[in-house]
Design a protein around this motif. Structure first.
Motif, mmCIF file in Angstrom:
data_model
loop_
_atom_site.group_PDB
_atom_site.id
_atom_site.type_symbol
_atom_site.label_atom_id
_atom_site.label_comp_id
_atom_site.label_asym_id
_atom_site.label_seq_id
_atom_site.Cartn_x
_atom_site.Cartn_y
_atom_site.Cartn_z
ATOM 1 N N VAL A 60 68.134 38.483 -1.053
ATOM 2 C CA VAL A 60 67.981 39.673 -0.024
ATOM 3 C C VAL A 60 69.268 40.127 0.607
ATOM 4 C CG1 VAL A 60 67.029 40.175 2.310
ATOM 5 C CG2 VAL A 60 65.772 38.641 0.969
ATOM 6 N N ARG A 61 69.636 41.319 0.322
ATOM 7 C CA ARG A 61 70.647 42.210 0.544
ATOM 8 C C ARG A 61 70.721 42.688 2.081
ATOM 9 N NH1 ARG A 61 74.803 43.089 -3.899
ATOM 10 N NH2 ARG A 61 73.622 41.892 -5.742
ATOM 11 N N GLU A 62 71.627 42.526 2.891
ATOM 12 C CA GLU A 62 71.681 43.239 4.279
ATOM 13 C C GLU A 62 73.130 43.949 4.275
ATOM 14 O OE1 GLU A 62 70.858 39.705 6.807
ATOM 15 O OE2 GLU A 62 68.649 39.776 5.848
ATOM 16 N N GLY A 63 73.256 44.963 3.944
ATOM 17 C CA GLY A 63 74.600 45.652 3.802
ATOM 18 C C GLY A 63 75.601 44.756 2.917
ATOM 19 N N LYS A 64 76.617 44.342 3.464
ATOM 20 C CA LYS A 64 77.627 43.411 2.943
ATOM 21 C C LYS A 64 77.186 42.024 2.826
ATOM 22 C CE LYS A 64 81.910 46.243 3.825
ATOM 23 N NZ LYS A 64 83.203 45.906 4.186
ATOM 24 N N ALA A 79 74.292 38.891 2.405
ATOM 25 C CA ALA A 79 73.477 38.560 1.529
ATOM 26 C C ALA A 79 72.648 37.053 2.037
ATOM 27 C CB ALA A 79 73.625 38.811 -0.028
ATOM 28 N N LYS A 80 71.544 37.016 1.602
ATOM 29 C CA LYS A 80 71.054 35.659 1.520
ATOM 30 C C LYS A 80 70.263 35.216 0.174
ATOM 31 C CE LYS A 80 69.660 35.880 6.549
ATOM 32 N NZ LYS A 80 68.448 35.925 7.507
ATOM 33 N N PHE A 81 70.224 34.277 -0.178
ATOM 34 C CA PHE A 81 69.638 33.770 -1.573
ATOM 35 C C PHE A 81 69.684 32.398 -1.674
ATOM 36 C CE2 PHE A 81 74.183 34.582 -2.165
ATOM 37 C CZ PHE A 81 74.479 33.346 -3.016
ATOM 38 N N ASP A 82 69.067 31.891 -2.628
ATOM 39 C CA ASP A 82 68.915 30.266 -2.887
ATOM 40 C C ASP A 82 69.508 29.934 -4.287
ATOM 41 O OD1 ASP A 82 67.104 29.987 -0.713
ATOM 42 O OD2 ASP A 82 65.431 30.180 -1.882
ATOM 43 N N LEU A 83 70.273 29.032 -4.231
ATOM 44 C CA LEU A 83 71.197 28.518 -5.113
ATOM 45 C C LEU A 83 70.363 27.205 -5.810
ATOM 46 C CD1 LEU A 83 73.798 29.545 -6.684
ATOM 47 C CD2 LEU A 83 74.881 27.820 -5.113
ATOM 48 N N GLU A 84 69.938 27.313 -6.932
ATOM 49 C CA GLU A 84 69.151 26.140 -7.704
ATOM 50 C C GLU A 84 69.608 25.542 -8.744
ATOM 51 O OE1 GLU A 84 65.158 26.991 -8.712
ATOM 52 O OE2 GLU A 84 65.605 28.767 -9.838
ATOM 53 N N LEU A 85 69.445 24.327 -9.003
ATOM 54 C CA LEU A 85 69.889 23.809 -10.395
ATOM 55 C C LEU A 85 69.023 22.226 -10.450
ATOM 56 C CD1 LEU A 85 71.691 23.825 -12.743
ATOM 57 C CD2 LEU A 85 73.208 22.385 -11.492
ATOM 58 N N ASN A 86 68.328 22.012 -11.388
ATOM 59 C CA ASN A 86 67.374 21.128 -11.523
ATOM 60 C C ASN A 86 66.457 20.827 -10.631
ATOM 61 O OD1 ASN A 86 69.050 20.510 -13.750
ATOM 62 N ND2 ASN A 86 70.360 19.249 -12.730
ATOM 63 N N ASP A 87 65.662 22.147 -10.203
ATOM 64 C CA ASP A 87 64.700 22.045 -9.449
ATOM 65 C C ASP A 87 65.159 21.759 -7.776
ATOM 66 O OD1 ASP A 87 62.822 22.924 -11.218
ATOM 67 O OD2 ASP A 87 62.352 20.983 -11.706
ATOM 68 N N GLN A 88 66.496 21.607 -7.708
ATOM 69 C CA GLN A 88 66.973 21.346 -6.286
ATOM 70 C C GLN A 88 67.386 22.717 -5.697
ATOM 71 O OE1 GLN A 88 67.204 18.517 -4.387
ATOM 72 N NE2 GLN A 88 66.173 17.475 -6.153
ATOM 73 N N ILE A 89 67.095 23.077 -4.738
ATOM 74 C CA ILE A 89 67.423 24.405 -3.937
ATOM 75 C C ILE A 89 68.411 24.258 -2.765
ATOM 76 C CG2 ILE A 89 66.457 26.512 -3.039
ATOM 77 C CD1 ILE A 89 63.847 25.863 -4.688
ATOM 78 N N ILE A 90 69.214 25.385 -2.577
ATOM 79 C CA ILE A 90 70.114 25.285 -1.674
ATOM 80 C C ILE A 90 70.084 26.715 -0.878
ATOM 81 C CG2 ILE A 90 72.548 25.196 -0.704
ATOM 82 C CD1 ILE A 90 71.640 22.388 -1.072
ATOM 83 N N PRO A 91 69.768 26.949 0.265
ATOM 84 C CA PRO A 91 69.672 28.124 0.841
ATOM 85 C C PRO A 91 71.205 28.812 1.188
ATOM 86 C CG PRO A 91 68.823 26.622 2.405
ATOM 87 C CD PRO A 91 68.998 25.965 1.296
ATOM 88 N N VAL A 92 71.325 29.851 0.746
ATOM 89 C CA VAL A 92 72.864 30.355 1.026
ATOM 90 C C VAL A 92 72.837 31.626 2.026
ATOM 91 C CG1 VAL A 92 74.852 31.352 -0.154
ATOM 92 C CG2 VAL A 92 73.417 29.548 -1.124
ATOM 93 N N PHE A 93 73.676 31.806 2.881
ATOM 94 C CA PHE A 93 74.079 32.927 3.555
ATOM 95 C C PHE A 93 75.268 33.637 3.256
ATOM 96 C CE2 PHE A 93 75.816 35.139 7.400
ATOM 97 C CZ PHE A 93 74.846 36.055 7.176
ATOM 98 N N PHE A 94 75.588 34.627 2.743
ATOM 99 C CA PHE A 94 76.946 35.156 2.353
ATOM 100 C C PHE A 94 77.397 35.979 3.415
ATOM 101 C CE2 PHE A 94 79.151 38.656 0.171
ATOM 102 C CZ PHE A 94 80.405 38.013 -0.081
ATOM 103 N N THR A 95 78.429 35.896 4.099
ATOM 104 C CA THR A 95 78.857 36.576 5.221
ATOM 105 C C THR A 95 79.388 37.870 4.893
ATOM 106 O OG1 THR A 95 81.246 35.678 4.842
ATOM 107 C CG2 THR A 95 79.659 34.075 6.176
ATOM 108 N N GLY A 96 79.705 38.313 3.772
ATOM 109 C CA GLY A 96 79.979 39.715 3.417
ATOM 110 C C GLY A 96 81.757 39.680 3.692
#
Length: 130
Positions: free
Chosen positions: A61-65, A67-84
């Motif tokens: 989900v992009r919000e201007g500069k 973004a929010k997204f999930d980073l996954e590997l081996n069915d494990q998920i980390i939510p990420v908030f990118f500050t821009g």
């Protein structure tokens, strides 16, 4: 005179050592896979992290500069908030390999820098497939 000179050299050396130590603490990152971080979040809560994984499809989900997204590997998920603070790379999209720099804050990786695809393809042990 020798004693003053040695004392001055010691103080200069101590100062330079202190500067090197404290500046390296601010710029050093611990490299982890998203699955490692998801499994041991409390262990890494106060550290500068560099986390590798794949951008989960349907999570971006992009919000201007920013973004929010999930980073996954081996069915494990980390939510990420990118500050821009920096720009997202052109290659950054859902399903892409990504490397994210930031700190963990209440289970969310607050990232100031994101790299996609190319930067991680040369790292040993990082598979092309999920």
């Amino acid at each position: 005179m020798n004693r003053k000179f040695l004392t001055l050299l010691f103080l200069i050396g101590l100062s330079l050592g202190g500067i090197a130590y404290f500046s390296s603490q601010e710029t050093s990152y611990l490299l982890l896979d998203a699955s490692e971080l998801a499994a041991n979040q409390t262990k890494y809560s106060e550290q500068n992290l560099r986390v590798r994984g794949f951008v989960r499809v349907g999570s971006l989900v992009r919000e201007g500069k920013k973004a929010k997204f999930d980073l996954e590997l081996n069915d494990q998920i980390i939510p990420v908030f990118f500050t821009g603070e920096t720009l997202l790379p052109d290659a950054f999209k859902e399903g892409a390999r990504a490397r994210v720099d930031g700190k963990l804050d209440h289970g969310v990786l607050v990232a100031s820098h994101v790299e996609a695809k190319c930067a991680s393809k040369y790292e040993a042990g990082y598979a092309e497939e999920k």
